[in-house]
Design a protein around this motif. Structure first.
Motif, mmCIF file in Angstrom:
data_model
loop_
_atom_site.group_PDB
_atom_site.id
_atom_site.type_symbol
_atom_site.label_atom_id
_atom_site.label_comp_id
_atom_site.label_asym_id
_atom_site.label_seq_id
_atom_site.Cartn_x
_atom_site.Cartn_y
_atom_site.Cartn_z
ATOM 1 N N ALA A 148 -11.667 -0.599 -0.627
ATOM 2 C CA ALA A 148 -13.074 -0.543 -0.229
ATOM 3 C C ALA A 148 -13.841 -1.763 -0.716
ATOM 4 O O ALA A 148 -14.942 -2.042 -0.248
ATOM 5 C CB ALA A 148 -13.697 0.739 -0.778
ATOM 6 N N ARG B 254 0.850 -1.194 0.000
ATOM 7 C CA ARG B 254 0.000 0.000 0.000
ATOM 8 C C ARG B 254 0.891 1.251 0.000
ATOM 9 O O ARG B 254 1.928 1.285 0.656
ATOM 10 C CB ARG B 254 -0.882 0.040 1.253
ATOM 11 C CG ARG B 254 -2.121 -0.833 1.169
ATOM 12 C CD ARG B 254 -2.930 -0.695 2.462
ATOM 13 N NE ARG B 254 -3.400 0.683 2.670
ATOM 14 C CZ ARG B 254 -4.541 1.140 2.152
ATOM 15 N NH1 ARG B 254 -5.310 0.341 1.418
ATOM 16 N NH2 ARG B 254 -4.907 2.384 2.380
ATOM 17 N N GLU C 219 -6.368 6.933 -5.710
ATOM 18 C CA GLU C 219 -7.800 6.682 -5.816
ATOM 19 C C GLU C 219 -8.059 5.202 -6.073
ATOM 20 O O GLU C 219 -8.943 4.589 -5.451
ATOM 21 C CB GLU C 219 -8.389 7.543 -6.942
ATOM 22 C CG GLU C 219 -9.886 7.655 -6.839
ATOM 23 C CD GLU C 219 -10.508 8.425 -8.019
ATOM 24 O OE1 GLU C 219 -9.741 9.045 -8.798
ATOM 25 O OE2 GLU C 219 -11.733 8.381 -8.142
ATOM 26 N N THR C 220 -7.269 4.623 -6.984
ATOM 27 C CA THR C 220 -7.419 3.201 -7.308
ATOM 28 C C THR C 220 -7.205 2.360 -6.050
ATOM 29 O O THR C 220 -7.981 1.465 -5.739
ATOM 30 C CB THR C 220 -6.371 2.780 -8.363
ATOM 31 O OG1 THR C 220 -6.394 3.724 -9.415
ATOM 32 C CG2 THR C 220 -6.656 1.387 -8.902
ATOM 33 N N GLN C 221 -6.129 2.709 -5.341
ATOM 34 C CA GLN C 221 -5.822 1.965 -4.116
ATOM 35 C C GLN C 221 -6.989 2.043 -3.132
ATOM 36 O O GLN C 221 -7.363 1.061 -2.514
ATOM 37 C CB GLN C 221 -4.556 2.560 -3.497
ATOM 38 C CG GLN C 221 -4.205 1.968 -2.157
ATOM 39 C CD GLN C 221 -2.835 2.439 -1.700
ATOM 40 O OE1 GLN C 221 -1.826 2.074 -2.275
ATOM 41 N NE2 GLN C 221 -2.819 3.272 -0.671
ATOM 42 N N HIS C 222 -7.585 3.272 -3.041
ATOM 43 C CA HIS C 222 -8.708 3.475 -2.136
ATOM 44 C C HIS C 222 -9.893 2.597 -2.547
ATOM 45 O O HIS C 222 -10.510 1.938 -1.709
ATOM 46 C CB HIS C 222 -9.111 4.953 -2.170
ATOM 47 C CG HIS C 222 -10.359 5.259 -1.407
ATOM 48 N ND1 HIS C 222 -10.418 5.185 -0.026
ATOM 49 C CD2 HIS C 222 -11.609 5.610 -1.822
ATOM 50 C CE1 HIS C 222 -11.652 5.484 0.358
ATOM 51 N NE2 HIS C 222 -12.374 5.750 -0.719
ATOM 52 N N ARG C 223 -10.170 2.579 -3.856
ATOM 53 C CA ARG C 223 -11.313 1.785 -4.337
ATOM 54 C C ARG C 223 -11.104 0.298 -4.099
ATOM 55 O O ARG C 223 -11.985 -0.409 -3.653
ATOM 56 C CB ARG C 223 -11.549 2.064 -5.822
ATOM 57 C CG ARG C 223 -12.698 3.074 -5.995
ATOM 58 C CD ARG C 223 -13.247 3.069 -7.400
ATOM 59 N NE ARG C 223 -12.615 4.139 -8.198
ATOM 60 C CZ ARG C 223 -11.792 3.944 -9.192
ATOM 61 N NH1 ARG C 223 -11.489 2.713 -9.580
ATOM 62 N NH2 ARG C 223 -11.260 4.956 -9.830
ATOM 63 N N LEU D 140 -9.839 15.047 0.447
ATOM 64 C CA LEU D 140 -10.503 14.124 -0.477
ATOM 65 C C LEU D 140 -11.476 13.229 0.275
ATOM 66 O O LEU D 140 -11.260 12.920 1.442
ATOM 67 C CB LEU D 140 -9.457 13.240 -1.175
ATOM 68 C CG LEU D 140 -8.518 13.941 -2.158
ATOM 69 C CD1 LEU D 140 -7.419 12.996 -2.629
ATOM 70 C CD2 LEU D 140 -9.315 14.481 -3.344
ATOM 71 N N ASP D 141 -12.533 12.785 -0.427
ATOM 72 C CA ASP D 141 -13.508 11.956 0.283
ATOM 73 C C ASP D 141 -12.924 10.579 0.627
ATOM 74 O O ASP D 141 -13.323 9.938 1.561
ATOM 75 C CB ASP D 141 -14.815 11.811 -0.520
ATOM 76 C CG ASP D 141 -14.551 11.365 -1.948
ATOM 77 O OD1 ASP D 141 -13.355 11.170 -2.282
ATOM 78 O OD2 ASP D 141 -15.505 11.204 -2.719
ATOM 79 N N TYR D 142 -11.877 10.192 -0.144
ATOM 80 C CA TYR D 142 -11.237 8.914 0.198
ATOM 81 C C TYR D 142 -9.996 9.142 1.052
ATOM 82 O O TYR D 142 -9.044 8.400 1.009
ATOM 83 C CB TYR D 142 -10.877 8.122 -1.068
ATOM 84 C CG TYR D 142 -10.007 8.882 -2.064
ATOM 85 C CD1 TYR D 142 -10.585 9.500 -3.175
ATOM 86 C CD2 TYR D 142 -8.624 8.951 -1.895
ATOM 87 C CE1 TYR D 142 -9.788 10.184 -4.079
ATOM 88 C CE2 TYR D 142 -7.828 9.628 -2.802
ATOM 89 C CZ TYR D 142 -8.417 10.252 -3.891
ATOM 90 O OH TYR D 142 -7.642 10.927 -4.781
ATOM 91 N N VAL E 262 -6.754 9.522 2.859
ATOM 92 C CA VAL E 262 -5.847 8.535 3.449
ATOM 93 C C VAL E 262 -4.786 9.303 4.226
ATOM 94 O O VAL E 262 -4.383 10.381 3.802
ATOM 95 C CB VAL E 262 -5.165 7.670 2.359
ATOM 96 C CG1 VAL E 262 -6.052 6.531 1.936
ATOM 97 C CG2 VAL E 262 -4.740 8.525 1.186
#
Ligand code: C2E
Ligand code: CA
Ligand code: CA
Length: 698
Positions: free
Chosen positions: A697, A471, A690-694, A525-527, A529
């Motif tokens: 999730a 990560r 963003e990809t990592q966040h998605r 950001l809404d995600y 980190v």
């Protein structure tokens, strides 16, 4: 009787003056005392004895009474001549007294006396006479002097009173005549002409020149009664009026004050007051002389330009007094290392020039420069603290690198430029490629200034990931230059030029502000980190006086969280190159920033010094990935020391899965390298997050 009293045994007495003539008894050549006095009264010459100390006539004969219009000897004796005596006359009398005390001399001068206001011109022969009480008195014998032309009288008078020292010497240099001023100055009255000079060579070719030119004017140091003085002398070939023999007439004036003022002014104009070294004035002349000497002796001459590394830092952080001390220490060291023939000059703020003859007695061209480096390797004590003074030296040698002063200086300058652009403590000889390199640098420097104004810099970000989970936990901002013609340029090609040009602080401030803004952006950001952003801080930037203030203001200006910004600094910052490093780092920590040592392991193998600094983490330099491939003993050591210090560790330059696995197995939690990703533009970096966040999730 002419001049002196005759000691003939017989005396012829004028019959017409018989009235009170005494009979004279001369026995065995001796006359009775009282008769002697009478004899004096009969002389046509005025004879008197003058008391120097009380400025009175002690005794005088009748002729003197007549000339001085005195009614009696008592009346004459009662006159106080000191009452209206001019200081010049007084001084002259003192002079005679001294002369008579030191040697058995007599003088002949023309005097004008003014009894009752009427001028009476006398030719006077003077000599000293010792009084019974031991004091020196003046014995004068004067004759009325009717025949002289007024012109002659006046010039005689002038000769007596002038402050110009006038003297006459025989061709062999023996003293024939000195006027009062000259007598007052000369050490002894008989000193021969050439013996008067402090440096005999000052008058070496003098007679030859005078014979040729008839007259010669020069300034020299002359021995006088009051010590060595500077005299301006004019020597003329002439003839002695008495003997008709060839002679030299010398007129001298004391120009000591003028000369010393001039010398001092010249010294001040040609020397640096701080270090006592020559400055740029007259340097050209002296260097030309050295070059001539090298040509004549078939030797090589080396022109060294020497620049102190980070002098500005010492000045800015320790103050100008410490800076001055350092410059003086360097100057003293240079003086002690250089030879008496060498030229040492302070060439600018912290730049020195040394020009020396080499190529003889095992002194290879360049040897002096290397000796300097060795000598400066020892730390200096400045303000009670030991400090290493880094030097960069560039040099050019005659004849191979040029054969005029200008050319050699230009080439030494290019070599210095080269020496400064690399690591410190270098001594670099000029070579022809340097010119091209310097021109390129100059072009880049100008370009960089424009780039700052025109916003041509961009930041790429390289992710830093966890060795176990892969990560992304952090990202390092890496500077790029989007050049309008040359395309994307990496930092290795311009950061050092920006540092030299003093532009790095402005560029660095731009980087920090961008990173701070990005940090604020990511937090929003809404995600969201908890991501840390890293940025590189150059040592020069760190020592800039405005840096701390700027970093303190950044959170307020941009809304960033400093505890999620890490500042990467190199080992050199800690190892003493930067004054007040610890204070600066402590202040940064107090503002909340993280401090990380970059490229760890490339500078010094000793970790112990880290104890003393507020360090959050270290980045193991990518050269150690080779070590991992070979078993990783060094990296294991670094990791265990870092654990002991409680510092986070990031491994840089990780390119293979094997390296990452090894790191994970050996307790290194973070890595950065092409294996995960190359540095990427901001939008790519954000989309990675963003990809990592998605993915997380899901
Ligand atoms: P650095 O701080 O050690 O940055 C890491 C450098 O290693 C980067 O080069 C990066 O592209 C390169 N790198 C990353 N992973 C690998 C890998 O796996 N293999 C290899 N061979 N290289 C890898 P970059 O971007 O060219 O930066 C070079 C240096 O320029 C940086 O070294 C840093 O010292 C300096 N620099 C970069 N940005 C700035 C800045 O904003 N300010 C200052 N003062 N210096 C900067
Ligand atoms: Ca870095
Ligand atoms: Ca690094």
């Amino acid at each position: 009787m002419e001049g002196k009293l005759s000691n003939r045994a017989e005396l012829f007495v004028n019959e017409s003056e018989v009235e009170n003539t005494a009979t004279i008894d001369i026995a065995e050549g001796k006359v009775d005392q009282s008769i002697l006095l009478e004899l004096y009264d009969r002389l046509d010459a005025a004879v008197w004895i003058f008391d120097f100390d009380h400025k009175r006539y002690l005794w005088a004969n009748r002729k003197t009474l007549e000339i001085t219009d005195a009614v009696s000897l008592e009346e004459l004796q009662s006159r106080d001549l000191g009452a209206d005596m001019s200081p010049a006359v007084e001084q002259r009398l003192r002079q005679y007294q001294q002369d008579f005390c030191t040697s058995d001399v007599s003088f002949s001068e023309i005097w004008t006396l003014y009894p009752k206001g009427q001028p009476k011109v006398l030719q006077i022969a003077m000599s000293g006479i010792r009084l019974r009480d031991g004091r020196m008195a003046l014995l004068c014998e004067g004759r009325e002097h009717h025949k002289q032309q007024p012109e002659t009288l006046r010039s005689a008078e002038a000769l007596l009173h002038t402050s110009v020292m006038i003297s006459l010497f025989s061709k062999e240099g023996a003293s024939l005549y000195r006027n009062t001023a000259s007598r007052a100055a000369s050490v002894t009255l008989e000193t021969p002409f050439l013996d008067q000079f402090v440096h005999a060579e000052d008058a070496k070719d003098l007679f030859e020149i005078v014979e040729r030119e008839r007259t010669h004017k020069f300034v020299a140091r002359v021995k006088t009664r009051s010590g060595p003085r500077w005299h301006e002398l004019t020597v003329r070939a002439c003839h002695d009026a008495v003997t008709g023999q060839p002679a030299y007439l010398v007129s001298e004036t004391d120009v000591t004050e003028l000369h010393e003022t001039k010398e001092r002014a010249q010294y001040l104009a040609s020397h640096d007051t701080l270090t006592g070294l020559s400055n740029r004035t007259y340097l050209q002349e002296r260097l030309t002389l050295i070059l001539h000497a090298a040509k004549r002796k078939n030797q090589s001459a080396s022109f060294y330009l020497l620049d102190l590394d980070d002098f500005k830092l010492v000045n800015d952080s320790l103050g100008h007094a410490a800076g001055d001390t350092l410059l003086q220490m360097v100057a003293d060291e240079l003086k002690s290392l250089a030879g008496p023939e060498d030229v040492i000059a302070r060439h600018g703020g912290d730049e020195f020039l040394i020009c020396t003859l080499e190529g003889k007695k095992g002194k290879e061209p360049g040897s002096f420069g290397h000796a300097l480096l060795r000598s400066f390797a020892r730390p200096k004590v400045i303000e009670g603290k030991q400090r290493k003074v880094g030097l960069s030296i560039g040099y050019a040698c005659f004849p191979q690198d040029g054969d005029t002063v200008d050319e050699l200086m230009r080439h030494a300058d290019l070599a210095l430029y080269q020496a400064k652009s690399g690591a410190s403590n270098k001594c670099v000889q000029f070579d022809a490629h340097m010119r091209q390199l310097r021109d390129e640098h100059r072009a880049i420097r100008k370009d960089l200034e424009r780039a700052l104004k025109e916003d041509e810099f961009i930041l790429h970000y390289q992710p830093i990931a966890c060795t176990r989970s892969d990560r992304v936990v952090s990202g390092e901002a890496l500077l790029r230059w989007q050049h309008p013609e040359r395309g994307l340029i990496g930092p290795d090609d311009f950061v050092h030029i920006a540092e030299e040009a003093g532009l790095i602080s402005d560029i660095g401030a731009w980087v920090a502000r961008e990173v701070a803004k990005l940090q604020t952006h990511i937090d929003g950001l809404d995600y969201a980190v908890p991501l840390t952003l890293a940025l590189n801080v150059s040592p020069r930037q760190l020592s800039d006086t405005g840096f701390l203030g700027f970093m303190k203001s950044l959170p307020e200006q941009t809304g960033c969280a400093p505890d999620r910004i890490s500042l990467e600094i190199t080992e050199s910052v800690i190892l003493g190159d930067i004054p007040n490093a610890r204070e600066t780092l402590t202040t940064l920590k107090a503002c909340g920033y993280q401090v990380v040592i970059d490229d760890f392991g490339t500078g010094y193998s000793n970790l112990a010094y880290l104890h003393n600094y507020p360090i959050d983490g270290i980045k193991i330099d990518r050269v150690f990935m080779e070590d991992i491939n070979a078993g990783g003993e060094i990296v294991k050591l670094i990791l265990s020391l870092a654990t002991a210090l409680g510092a986070d560790v990031v491994a840089e330059g990780v390119e293979t899965i094997e390296q990452r696995s090894w790191l994970s197995r050996n307790g290194c939690n973070r890595y950065q390298g092409y294996l995960y990703s190359r540095p990427v533009p901001l939008d790519r970096f954000l989309s990675m997050l963003e990809t990592q966040h998605r993915l997380a999730a899901m």
